[in-house]
Write a protein that holds these residues in place. Structure first.
Motif, short mmCIF file in Angstrom:
data_model
loop_
_atom_site.label_atom_id
_atom_site.label_comp_id
_atom_site.label_asym_id
_atom_site.label_seq_id
_atom_site.Cartn_x
_atom_site.Cartn_y
_atom_site.Cartn_z
N SER A 17 1.17 -0.92 -0.22
CA SER A 17 -0.05 -0.03 -0.31
C SER A 17 1.16 1.46 0.11
N SER A 18 1.77 0.95 0.11
CA SER A 18 2.62 2.29 0.28
C SER A 18 3.79 2.37 -1.10
N TYR A 19 4.15 1.39 -1.39
CA TYR A 19 5.29 1.40 -2.77
C TYR A 19 4.39 0.94 -3.69
N ASN A 20 5.25 1.02 -4.91
CA ASN A 20 4.75 -0.33 -6.11
C ASN A 20 5.80 -1.19 -6.09
N VAL A 21 5.26 -2.24 -5.61
CA VAL A 21 6.37 -3.37 -5.39
C VAL A 21 6.12 -4.24 -6.34
N LYS A 22 7.63 -4.69 -6.55
CA LYS A 22 7.38 -5.55 -8.15
C LYS A 22 8.33 -6.33 -7.33
N ILE A 23 8.43 -7.39 -7.67
CA ILE A 23 9.40 -8.65 -6.87
C ILE A 23 9.68 -9.85 -8.75
N ILE A 24 10.57 -10.26 -8.36
CA ILE A 24 11.07 -10.66 -9.73
C ILE A 24 12.06 -12.02 -8.95
N GLY A 25 11.93 -13.27 -9.61
CA GLY A 25 12.71 -14.48 -9.50
C GLY A 25 12.82 -15.15 -7.70
N LYS A 26 11.25 -15.21 -7.70
CA LYS A 26 11.52 -16.35 -6.12
C LYS A 26 11.39 -17.64 -6.79
N GLU A 27 11.26 -17.78 -7.66
CA GLU A 27 11.34 -19.35 -8.27
C GLU A 27 12.98 -19.32 -8.56
N ASN A 28 13.61 -19.01 -7.92
CA ASN A 28 14.73 -18.90 -7.67
C ASN A 28 15.17 -19.49 -6.25
N ILE A 29 14.13 -19.64 -4.94
CA ILE A 29 14.18 -19.57 -3.83
C ILE A 29 13.88 -21.29 -3.72
N PRO A 30 15.25 -22.12 -3.00
CA PRO A 30 14.83 -23.12 -3.40
C PRO A 30 13.28 -23.78 -2.39
N ASN A 31 12.94 -24.82 -2.07
CA ASN A 31 11.47 -24.61 -1.66
C ASN A 31 11.46 -25.32 -0.75
N GLU A 32 12.22 -26.24 -0.16
CA GLU A 32 13.62 -26.91 1.38
C GLU A 32 15.13 -27.11 1.00
N GLY A 33 15.26 -27.18 2.02
CA GLY A 33 16.98 -27.59 2.32
C GLY A 33 17.17 -26.08 3.18
N GLY A 34 18.80 -25.49 3.13
CA GLY A 34 19.50 -25.02 3.71
C GLY A 34 19.86 -23.57 2.40
N VAL A 35 19.06 -22.46 3.08
CA VAL A 35 19.62 -21.33 2.35
C VAL A 35 19.53 -20.19 2.37
N ILE A 36 20.88 -19.08 1.73
CA ILE A 36 21.18 -18.09 2.45
C ILE A 36 20.53 -16.57 1.09
N LEU A 37 20.25 -16.19 2.12
CA LEU A 37 19.23 -15.19 0.80
C LEU A 37 20.37 -13.76 1.69
N CYS A 38 21.17 -13.17 0.72
CA CYS A 38 22.44 -12.16 1.01
C CYS A 38 22.10 -11.52 0.11
N CYS A 39 21.40 -9.74 0.23
CA CYS A 39 21.05 -8.84 0.10
C CYS A 39 21.81 -7.14 0.00
N ASN A 40 21.52 -6.49 -0.50
CA ASN A 40 22.78 -5.01 -0.51
C ASN A 40 21.71 -4.89 0.61
N HIS A 41 21.55 -3.63 1.67
CA HIS A 41 20.82 -2.98 2.42
C HIS A 41 20.65 -1.50 2.20
N ILE A 42 19.80 -0.94 2.39
CA ILE A 42 19.23 0.47 2.61
C ILE A 42 18.41 0.87 3.02
N SER A 43 17.49 0.34 3.95
CA SER A 43 16.50 0.73 4.52
C SER A 43 16.29 -0.34 5.70
N ASN A 44 15.78 0.03 6.48
CA ASN A 44 15.38 -0.73 7.65
C ASN A 44 13.99 -1.52 7.98
N PHE A 45 13.28 -1.44 6.48
CA PHE A 45 12.62 -2.26 5.72
C PHE A 45 12.73 -3.02 5.02
N ASP A 46 14.16 -3.25 4.40
CA ASP A 46 14.63 -4.66 4.10
C ASP A 46 14.62 -5.74 4.64
#
Length: 192
Positions: A17-46
């Motif tokens: 409701s606050s932003y025009n959010v666009k999500i790309i590439g959710k299919e790249n996240i495995p459905n199971e097993g250990g996963v590390i999401l490594c992301c840049n950091h620009i806001s407390n909302f990250d």
């Protein structure tokens, strides 16, 4: 519906409701097993953004001081957070993260260690590379392309990074982090 799912739903409602959010590439996240999401950091909302639009629970390291506040002490663990003492090597936080990954959970990391003041990608710290090399988790680079204003806010989940060669060649954590940061930079530069 647990507290985490409620938090996800509230985060999604607020962000959408606050932003025009666009999500790309959710299919790249495995459905199971250990996963590390490594992301840049620009806001407390990250952190809420990183986990709001996917089905799997994301665990985060959060600064120890937050766990000393009465309301947050009980709430943060239910939201997937665990404490880390910043400015030093916190062996307990490292063990907690490695155990979560070994148990097939997902953790979210911001390799820069702190928010970027100018929105530019900073230098990554060795922690992300340490987890990439010391676990069998899948490492998914992510990029948040902002800023958090009324225009489009993009979150990209990139293709998993293959660390096989680095593990075989006994690469350093710094080298592994450098590869992760290169992939995040590539996502930022090639996503429109």
């Amino acid at each position: 519906m647990g507290i985490y799912e409620v938090g996800q739903a509230v985060s999604r409602l607020f962000l959408s409701s606050s932003y025009n959010v666009k999500i790309i590439g959710k299919e790249n996240i495995p459905n199971e097993g250990g996963v590390i999401l490594c992301c840049n950091h620009i806001s407390n909302f990250d952190p809420p953004l990183l986990g709001a639009y996917i089905t799997r629970k994301v665990h985060y390291m959060a600064k120890q001081e937050l766990f000393e506040k009465p309301v947050l002490k009980g709430l943060l663990p239910k939201l997937g957070a665990f404490p880390v003492r910043r400015g030093m090597s916190d062996k307990q936080a490292l063990r907690t993260a490695l155990t979560l990954l070994k148990n097939g959970e997902m953790i979210g990391l911001f390799p820069e260690g702190t928010r970027s003041k100018n929105g530019q990608l900073g230098k990554g710290m060795a922690g992300a590379g340490f987890f990439a090399l010391r676990s069998n988790a899948t490492v998914v680079p992510c990029a948040i392309i902002g800023p958090y204003k009324r225009n489009t806010l993009i979150l990209v989940y990139g293709k998993p990074i293959d660390f096989t060669d680095m593990k075989e060649n006994k690469a350093t954590a710094e080298d592994a982090t450098e590869l992760i940061m290169k992939e995040i930079k590539h996502l930022i530069e090639t996503t429109n």
